[in-house]
Design a protein around this motif. Structure first.
Motif, short mmCIF file in Angstrom:
data_model
loop_
_atom_site.label_atom_id
_atom_site.label_comp_id
_atom_site.label_asym_id
_atom_site.label_seq_id
_atom_site.Cartn_x
_atom_site.Cartn_y
_atom_site.Cartn_z
N GLU A 153 -92.28 -43.00 -52.42
CA GLU A 153 -91.41 -43.55 -51.37
C GLU A 153 -90.64 -42.46 -50.63
O GLU A 153 -90.58 -42.44 -49.40
CB GLU A 153 -90.42 -44.56 -51.98
CG GLU A 153 -91.07 -45.81 -52.56
CD GLU A 153 -91.40 -45.68 -54.03
OE1 GLU A 153 -91.64 -46.72 -54.67
OE2 GLU A 153 -91.45 -44.54 -54.55
N HIS A 154 -90.03 -41.55 -51.39
CA HIS A 154 -89.23 -40.51 -50.74
C HIS A 154 -90.11 -39.55 -49.95
O HIS A 154 -89.81 -39.23 -48.80
CB HIS A 154 -88.44 -39.73 -51.79
CG HIS A 154 -87.43 -40.55 -52.53
ND1 HIS A 154 -86.55 -41.41 -51.91
CD2 HIS A 154 -87.15 -40.62 -53.86
CE1 HIS A 154 -85.78 -41.99 -52.81
NE2 HIS A 154 -86.12 -41.53 -54.00
N ASP A 162 -84.05 -33.54 -48.76
CA ASP A 162 -85.14 -34.29 -49.37
C ASP A 162 -84.80 -34.77 -50.78
O ASP A 162 -84.32 -34.00 -51.61
CB ASP A 162 -86.40 -33.42 -49.46
CG ASP A 162 -86.92 -32.98 -48.11
OD1 ASP A 162 -86.87 -33.80 -47.18
OD2 ASP A 162 -87.38 -31.83 -48.01
N ARG A 163 -85.10 -36.02 -51.04
CA ARG A 163 -84.96 -36.55 -52.40
C ARG A 163 -86.25 -36.46 -53.18
O ARG A 163 -86.26 -36.57 -54.40
CB ARG A 163 -84.48 -38.01 -52.32
CG ARG A 163 -83.09 -38.15 -51.70
CD ARG A 163 -82.68 -39.59 -51.57
NE ARG A 163 -82.54 -40.24 -52.88
CZ ARG A 163 -82.34 -41.54 -53.05
NH1 ARG A 163 -82.27 -42.34 -51.99
NH2 ARG A 163 -82.21 -42.04 -54.25
N GLY A 164 -87.37 -36.29 -52.49
CA GLY A 164 -88.63 -36.05 -53.17
C GLY A 164 -88.65 -34.69 -53.83
O GLY A 164 -87.78 -33.84 -53.59
N ASP A 214 -93.30 -38.07 -55.75
CA ASP A 214 -91.85 -37.92 -55.81
C ASP A 214 -91.40 -37.22 -57.08
O ASP A 214 -90.32 -36.62 -57.12
CB ASP A 214 -91.15 -39.29 -55.73
CG ASP A 214 -91.17 -39.88 -54.33
OD1 ASP A 214 -91.55 -39.16 -53.38
OD2 ASP A 214 -90.80 -41.06 -54.18
N ARG A 228 -91.48 -41.06 -46.71
CA ARG A 228 -90.45 -41.17 -45.68
C ARG A 228 -90.06 -39.80 -45.13
O ARG A 228 -89.86 -39.63 -43.91
CB ARG A 228 -89.21 -41.86 -46.26
CG ARG A 228 -88.09 -42.08 -45.23
CD ARG A 228 -86.87 -42.76 -45.82
NE ARG A 228 -86.24 -41.92 -46.85
CZ ARG A 228 -86.31 -42.16 -48.15
NH1 ARG A 228 -87.00 -43.19 -48.60
NH2 ARG A 228 -85.72 -41.37 -49.02
N GLU A 229 -89.96 -38.83 -46.00
CA GLU A 229 -89.46 -37.52 -45.57
C GLU A 229 -90.48 -36.75 -44.73
O GLU A 229 -90.09 -35.97 -43.86
CB GLU A 229 -89.02 -36.73 -46.81
CG GLU A 229 -87.71 -37.32 -47.36
CD GLU A 229 -87.48 -37.11 -48.84
OE1 GLU A 229 -86.46 -37.62 -49.36
OE2 GLU A 229 -88.30 -36.42 -49.49
#
Length: 383
Positions: free
Chosen positions: A16-17, A169-171, A361, A20-21
């Motif tokens: 998901e991350h 970034d959260r990934g 992720d 999106r990123e």
């Protein structure tokens, strides 16, 4: 059936991350362009007196992906500023401080850091202050509360440039953080003019959302167990970042190598098997481009059909098949071309990860490799 990069986040659990990123980059680049334009008076007040000194040395630094940011920009900034510009990883500065900073010149240390919490990030700035008589700091980071930003936000001789919050970034792997920092420094030093992000954003959108991205997905779907990235100049540094992204997002399941278009023949060509895929970043410089086209022709003859791709801003000299043409990037220099081109590498790495059942992720669920590096002891300088 491959999933596009811009579906609802639930379309690819564990991605998901990262999905999106990668997809958000064109819009973030437009925000960065506006933000740097708004900050221009403060930036000029900080950079102007430094750049006026003909003895100034600019050192671009960071670790991992952030180190590649400096390598991509080095030659372009040297040409723009007329000053000596070196790209030196923080990991090299910390391990070999006197070798990297032993020449006591007036220095601007430009630090790229997604989190700013890696031990080498702050250590490199402290070492520079200890060894150099005059050292200013431009901190380019995505994390306002990171150690690096907090250490420099109120210091004389330091200027902190923050990316839009979504760029943090959260990934696992750096994607939008890298490109936003690259773009910010390009704009800050005038390598790209205000508004210069727009054509690059349009090219990146073609990769993130259009038919071009589907072609990258199809290339990644081949069961290659190793991928080679080649390029020249700034695009050699991009090749290094591309290989790193593939290693990270596949958890090392796909081996990756990077080299220059000329250097690959000098031994590393031994990597080639019939299960190797190869990507050549083709320079927009008319002279350098000849060498990229030469290796591309050679590799197309050496590898099975469909195993070699070119990423380019201009079509001349390239066959339409297996060429990923970045629309609107035909006039970009290679440091600018790297911005939309790296989105191809990000998408390829994401697709390769998903096709192997890996959760991009968090491709290292056991923690053997970490999003923010751990286990580093920074030792005190010896006289």
């Amino acid at each position: 059936m491959t999933a596009p990069l811009s579906p609802a986040p639930s379309a690819a659990p564990g991605a998901e991350h990262t999905l999106r990123e990668i997809a958000q980059q064109p819009e973030l680049w437009r925000r960065v362009d506006r933000a740097v334009a708004e900050a221009r008076p403060r930036l000029d007040a900080f950079l102007g007196p430094l750049l006026a000194d003909p003895r100034l040395r600019i050192v671009l630094t960071g670790a991992g992906t952030s180190a590649y940011a400096g390598e991509i920009l080095r030659a372009a900034l040297a040409g723009r500023t007329g000053r000596r510009v070196d790209a030196i990883a923080t990991t090299d500065i910390v391990a070999d401080p006197y070798g990297c900073l032993g020449e006591d010149l007036p220095t601007l240390l430009v630090s790229f850091a997604r989190s700013g919490d890696s031990p080498e990030s702050t250590a490199a700035t402290e070492i520079a202050d200890a060894l150099l008589g005059r050292c200013a700091h431009l901190v380019v980071t995505c994390n306002a509360e990171g150690d690096l930003a907090r250490a420099h936000r109120d210091r004389d001789g330091s200027h902190v440039l923050l990316m839009p919050p979504a760029a943090d970034d959260r990934g696992f792997a750096m994607t939008s953080s890298l490109t936003c920092m690259l773009l910010t420094v390009s704009l800050a030093f005038g390598h790209l003019p205000a508004g210069g992000a727009e054509p690059l954003a349009a090219a990146a959108r073609a990769v993130a959302e259009g038919e071009l991205g589907e072609r990258v997905d199809a290339f990644a779907a081949h069961a290659a167990d190793r991928v080679v990235y080649l390029g020249s100049g700034a695009l050699k540094a991009l090749a290094g970042e591309s290989a790193l992204k593939l290693l990270e997002l596949t958890g090392g399941a796909v081996a990756a190598w990077a080299d220059s278009s000329l250097g690959f023949r000098h031994g590393p060509k031994a990597l080639l098997t019939d299960r190797t895929a190869l990507v050549v970043y083709v320079s927009n410089d008319p002279y350098t481009r000849r060498y990229d086209l030469d290796i591309l022709t050679e590799m197309r003859a050496a590898l099975p059909p469909g195993r070699v791709a070119a990423v380019a801003g201009r079509a001349d000299g390239l066959p339409a098949e297996d060429t990923w043409l970045l629309p609107g990037a035909e006039d970009a220099d290679d440091a600018a071309l790297a911005l939309p081109a790296v989105v191809c590498a990000q998408r390829l790495a994401l697709r390769a990860s998903l096709d192997r059942g890996i959760r991009p992720d968090n491709p290292f669920p056991d923690g053997e490799v970490n999003r923010v590096v751990q286990g580093v002891t920074v030792h005190p300088l010896l006289p």
